[in-house]
Design a protein around this motif. Structure first.
Motif, PDB file in Angstrom:
ATOM      1  N   GLU A 193     -20.209 -38.772  -2.142  1.00  0.00           N
ATOM      2  CA  GLU A 193     -21.436 -39.365  -2.388  1.00  0.00           C
ATOM      3  C   GLU A 193     -22.616 -39.365  -1.222  1.00  0.00           C
ATOM      4  OE1 GLU A 193     -18.865 -43.374  -1.039  1.00  0.00           O
ATOM      5  OE2 GLU A 193     -18.741 -41.583  -1.964  1.00  0.00           O
ATOM      6  N   THR A 194     -21.983 -39.005  -0.313  1.00  0.00           N
ATOM      7  CA  THR A 194     -23.374 -38.286   0.351  1.00  0.00           C
ATOM      8  C   THR A 194     -24.303 -37.820   0.053  1.00  0.00           C
ATOM      9  OG1 THR A 194     -21.261 -38.934   2.537  1.00  0.00           O
ATOM     10  CG2 THR A 194     -24.061 -38.252   2.889  1.00  0.00           C
ATOM     11  N   VAL A 195     -26.072 -38.265   0.270  1.00  0.00           N
ATOM     12  CA  VAL A 195     -26.745 -37.718  -0.549  1.00  0.00           C
ATOM     13  C   VAL A 195     -27.083 -36.716   0.795  1.00  0.00           C
ATOM     14  CG1 VAL A 195     -29.206 -37.598  -1.054  1.00  0.00           C
ATOM     15  CG2 VAL A 195     -27.554 -39.180  -1.620  1.00  0.00           C
ATOM     16  N   VAL A 196     -27.566 -35.394   0.590  1.00  0.00           N
ATOM     17  CA  VAL A 196     -27.206 -34.544   1.771  1.00  0.00           C
ATOM     18  C   VAL A 196     -29.296 -34.198   1.672  1.00  0.00           C
ATOM     19  CG1 VAL A 196     -27.351 -31.762   2.105  1.00  0.00           C
ATOM     20  CG2 VAL A 196     -25.251 -33.313   1.369  1.00  0.00           C
ATOM     21  N   LEU A 197     -29.874 -34.244   2.442  1.00  0.00           N
ATOM     22  CA  LEU A 197     -30.967 -33.959   2.451  1.00  0.00           C
ATOM     23  C   LEU A 197     -31.184 -32.741   3.624  1.00  0.00           C
ATOM     24  CD1 LEU A 197     -31.914 -37.771   3.233  1.00  0.00           C
ATOM     25  CD2 LEU A 197     -31.964 -36.715   0.727  1.00  0.00           C
ATOM     26  N   THR A 198     -31.962 -32.179   2.503  1.00  0.00           N
ATOM     27  CA  THR A 198     -31.781 -31.061   3.061  1.00  0.00           C
ATOM     28  C   THR A 198     -33.742 -30.486   4.089  1.00  0.00           C
ATOM     29  OG1 THR A 198     -33.157 -29.997   0.935  1.00  0.00           O
ATOM     30  CG2 THR A 198     -30.430 -29.649   1.491  1.00  0.00           C
ATOM     31  N   GLY A 199     -33.739 -29.187   4.059  1.00  0.00           N
ATOM     32  CA  GLY A 199     -34.916 -28.801   5.164  1.00  0.00           C
ATOM     33  C   GLY A 199     -35.764 -28.027   4.409  1.00  0.00           C
ATOM     34  N   HIS A 200     -35.434 -27.969   3.201  1.00  0.00           N
ATOM     35  CA  HIS A 200     -36.511 -27.132   2.071  1.00  0.00           C
ATOM     36  C   HIS A 200     -35.969 -27.551   0.766  1.00  0.00           C
ATOM     37  CE1 HIS A 200     -38.014 -24.326   5.289  1.00  0.00           C
ATOM     38  NE2 HIS A 200     -36.654 -24.369   6.154  1.00  0.00           N
ATOM     39  N   GLY A 201     -36.338 -27.669  -0.156  1.00  0.00           N
ATOM     40  CA  GLY A 201     -35.258 -27.773  -1.549  1.00  0.00           C
ATOM     41  C   GLY A 201     -35.631 -29.489  -1.963  1.00  0.00           C
ATOM     42  N   ASP A 202     -34.635 -29.118  -3.048  1.00  0.00           N
ATOM     43  CA  ASP A 202     -34.051 -30.706  -3.633  1.00  0.00           C
ATOM     44  C   ASP A 202     -32.675 -30.674  -2.560  1.00  0.00           C
ATOM     45  OD1 ASP A 202     -36.543 -30.368  -5.209  1.00  0.00           O
ATOM     46  OD2 ASP A 202     -35.237 -29.731  -6.663  1.00  0.00           O
ATOM     47  N   PRO A 203     -33.553 -32.359  -2.850  1.00  0.00           N
ATOM     48  CA  PRO A 203     -31.730 -33.037  -2.117  1.00  0.00           C
ATOM     49  C   PRO A 203     -30.389 -32.347  -3.407  1.00  0.00           C
ATOM     50  CG  PRO A 203     -33.465 -34.527  -2.368  1.00  0.00           C
ATOM     51  CD  PRO A 203     -33.585 -33.460  -2.905  1.00  0.00           C
ATOM     52  N   THR A 204     -29.084 -32.869  -2.404  1.00  0.00           N
ATOM     53  CA  THR A 204     -27.463 -32.867  -3.317  1.00  0.00           C
ATOM     54  C   THR A 204     -26.962 -33.934  -2.573  1.00  0.00           C
ATOM     55  OG1 THR A 204     -25.886 -31.375  -3.929  1.00  0.00           O
ATOM     56  CG2 THR A 204     -26.830 -31.290  -1.561  1.00  0.00           C
ATOM     57  N   THR A 205     -25.430 -33.006  -2.974  1.00  0.00           N
ATOM     58  CA  THR A 205     -24.875 -34.222  -2.761  1.00  0.00           C
ATOM     59  C   THR A 205     -23.566 -34.127  -1.883  1.00  0.00           C
ATOM     60  OG1 THR A 205     -23.051 -34.491  -4.454  1.00  0.00           O
ATOM     61  CG2 THR A 205     -25.400 -36.432  -4.245  1.00  0.00           C
ATOM     62  N   ILE A 206     -22.424 -34.663  -1.480  1.00  0.00           N
ATOM     63  CA  ILE A 206     -21.343 -33.827  -0.601  1.00  0.00           C
ATOM     64  C   ILE A 206     -20.843 -33.038  -1.792  1.00  0.00           C
ATOM     65  CG2 ILE A 206     -19.062 -34.082   0.596  1.00  0.00           C
ATOM     66  CD1 ILE A 206     -21.854 -33.589   2.735  1.00  0.00           C
ATOM     67  N   GLY A 207     -20.715 -34.409  -2.995  1.00  0.00           N
ATOM     68  CA  GLY A 207     -19.570 -33.971  -3.588  1.00  0.00           C
ATOM     69  C   GLY A 207     -19.975 -33.042  -4.787  1.00  0.00           C
ATOM     70  N   ALA A 208     -21.322 -32.665  -4.782  1.00  0.00           N
ATOM     71  CA  ALA A 208     -21.846 -31.528  -5.764  1.00  0.00           C
ATOM     72  C   ALA A 208     -21.452 -30.779  -5.559  1.00  0.00           C
ATOM     73  CB  ALA A 208     -23.608 -32.203  -5.768  1.00  0.00           C
ATOM     74  N   GLU A 209     -21.572 -30.200  -3.711  1.00  0.00           N
ATOM     75  CA  GLU A 209     -21.589 -28.888  -3.372  1.00  0.00           C
ATOM     76  C   GLU A 209     -19.998 -28.108  -2.114  1.00  0.00           C
ATOM     77  OE1 GLU A 209     -23.869 -27.037  -2.949  1.00  0.00           O
ATOM     78  OE2 GLU A 209     -25.302 -28.696  -3.738  1.00  0.00           O
ATOM     79  N   ALA A 210     -18.720 -29.452  -2.249  1.00  0.00           N
ATOM     80  CA  ALA A 210     -17.593 -29.319  -1.520  1.00  0.00           C
ATOM     81  C   ALA A 210     -16.958 -28.182  -2.649  1.00  0.00           C
ATOM     82  CB  ALA A 210     -17.273 -30.667  -1.732  1.00  0.00           C
ATOM     83  N   PRO A 211     -16.801 -28.090  -4.405  1.00  0.00           N
ATOM     84  CA  PRO A 211     -16.176 -27.793  -4.959  1.00  0.00           C
ATOM     85  C   PRO A 211     -16.733 -26.363  -4.869  1.00  0.00           C
ATOM     86  CG  PRO A 211     -16.776 -28.596  -5.665  1.00  0.00           C
ATOM     87  CD  PRO A 211     -17.730 -29.675  -4.585  1.00  0.00           C
ATOM     88  N   HIS A 212     -17.136 -26.003  -4.283  1.00  0.00           N
ATOM     89  CA  HIS A 212     -18.002 -24.341  -4.242  1.00  0.00           C
ATOM     90  C   HIS A 212     -17.718 -23.496  -3.119  1.00  0.00           C
ATOM     91  CE1 HIS A 212     -19.777 -25.384  -8.085  1.00  0.00           C
ATOM     92  NE2 HIS A 212     -20.169 -26.405  -7.841  1.00  0.00           N
ATOM     93  N   LEU A 213     -17.537 -24.218  -1.719  1.00  0.00           N
ATOM     94  CA  LEU A 213     -17.408 -23.889  -0.403  1.00  0.00           C
ATOM     95  C   LEU A 213     -16.536 -22.142  -0.691  1.00  0.00           C
ATOM     96  CD1 LEU A 213     -17.439 -23.602   3.148  1.00  0.00           C
ATOM     97  CD2 LEU A 213     -14.864 -24.571   2.255  1.00  0.00           C
ATOM     98  N   GLN A 214     -14.884 -21.979  -1.498  1.00  0.00           N
ATOM     99  CA  GLN A 214     -14.489 -20.369  -1.865  1.00  0.00           C
ATOM    100  C   GLN A 214     -15.638 -19.767  -2.440  1.00  0.00           C
ATOM    101  OE1 GLN A 214     -12.063 -19.328   0.385  1.00  0.00           O
ATOM    102  NE2 GLN A 214     -12.459 -22.274   1.025  1.00  0.00           N
ATOM    103  N   GLU A 215     -16.106 -20.239  -3.514  1.00  0.00           N
ATOM    104  CA  GLU A 215     -17.592 -19.338  -3.781  1.00  0.00           C
ATOM    105  C   GLU A 215     -18.233 -18.574  -2.867  1.00  0.00           C
ATOM    106  OE1 GLU A 215     -19.212 -20.622  -7.288  1.00  0.00           O
ATOM    107  OE2 GLU A 215     -17.810 -22.227  -7.958  1.00  0.00           O
ATOM    108  N   TRP A 216     -19.386 -19.570  -2.080  1.00  0.00           N
ATOM    109  CA  TRP A 216     -20.265 -19.044  -1.101  1.00  0.00           C
ATOM    110  C   TRP A 216     -19.282 -17.950   0.100  1.00  0.00           C
ATOM    111  CZ3 TRP A 216     -20.654 -24.660   0.736  1.00  0.00           C
ATOM    112  CH2 TRP A 216     -21.602 -25.477  -0.509  1.00  0.00           C
ATOM    113  N   VAL A 217     -18.289 -18.171   0.223  1.00  0.00           N
ATOM    114  CA  VAL A 217     -17.149 -17.372   1.422  1.00  0.00           C
ATOM    115  C   VAL A 217     -16.610 -16.272   0.075  1.00  0.00           C
ATOM    116  CG1 VAL A 217     -14.892 -16.974   2.751  1.00  0.00           C
ATOM    117  CG2 VAL A 217     -15.819 -19.066   1.785  1.00  0.00           C
TER     118      VAL A 217
END
Length: 221
Positions: A193-217
């Motif tokens: 649930e940690t809110v990720v406040l980014t250097g550019h653009g919109d915030p996200t959460t750790i939970g929203a991004e974590a499932p996509h790690l292998q896609e990025w790789v």
């Protein structure tokens, strides 16, 4: 200007809160230049504030700071678009600007004076009753860092992690395997649930991004 975070960052009157100032300017590296909008994050209460990334427009940042004491200026990395208002902000507030020493190679490309302080992994900053901890996350830049504030449920990620993937690694002093390792080992273990406040653009959460790690790789960026 200040803007709504668009994410549920807890706040109550007089408590430590997070505010966003969006500034615009030019990012320059490797002989190229790009117009960019940057998020400048202010973490503070009614009396004092920590500034994360002094980008482009010191007057806009100072207007958002108001009459609060600036306890520190944290530079998540040394790219010019994240530090080009540092000098004016330091002169106006007397605060110390800190950068990880591994990013001096980038800082020195745009700044005539050295930063006043050095960031280190695990280093704490306190504003009001909230502690923020430095997490060294190399990859986008060798000295790239994030700030984690568990009491607020936020991670200020600089250009390490964005909504949709890691920060860019196609230019000098960056490395894709390194940023993937930083995200995997240093960030994705934080509460989802940690809110990720980014250097550019919109915030996200750790939970929203974590499932996509292998896609990025797999895509390589």
């Amino acid at each position: 200007m200040t803007a709504d975070l668009g994410m549920p960052v807890p706040a109550s009157p007089g408590a430590v809160r997070v505010e966003r100032v969006v500034t615009s300017g030019v990012f320059e590296l490797d002989g190229g230049s790009w117009e960019v909008d940057n998020n400048v994050w202010l973490v503070g209460d009614d009396h004092e504030v920590l500034v994360v990334d002094a980008a482009h427009d010191a007057e806009a940042i100072l207007a958002a700071v108001g009459d609060r004491r600036v306890v520190a200026i944290v530079c998540t990395h040394g790219h010019n678009d994240h530090v080009n208002a540092v000098g004016d902000l330091v002169a106006a507030t007397g605060a110390t600007a800190s950068l990880h020493p591994a990013d001096r190679v980038l800082w020195d490309q745009s700044q005539a004076e050295p930063p006043g302080g050095e960031l280190a992994d695990g280093m704490p900053f306190t504003v009001g009753d909230v502690e923020l901890t430095v997490i060294h996350t190399p990859g986008h830049a060798p000295g790239a860092c994030c700030l984690h504030a568990p009491a607020l449920g936020v991670l200020l990620s600089g250009d390490t992690l964005f909504k949709g993937g890691p920060g860019a690694t196609g230019r000098s002093y960056s490395d894709f395997p390194t940023i993937i390792d930083s995200i995997r080992t240093r960030l994705l273990g934080l509460p989802p649930e940690t809110v990720v406040l980014t250097g550019h653009g919109d915030p996200t959460t750790i939970g929203a991004e974590a499932p996509h790690l292998q896609e990025w790789v797999a895509r390589g960026h």
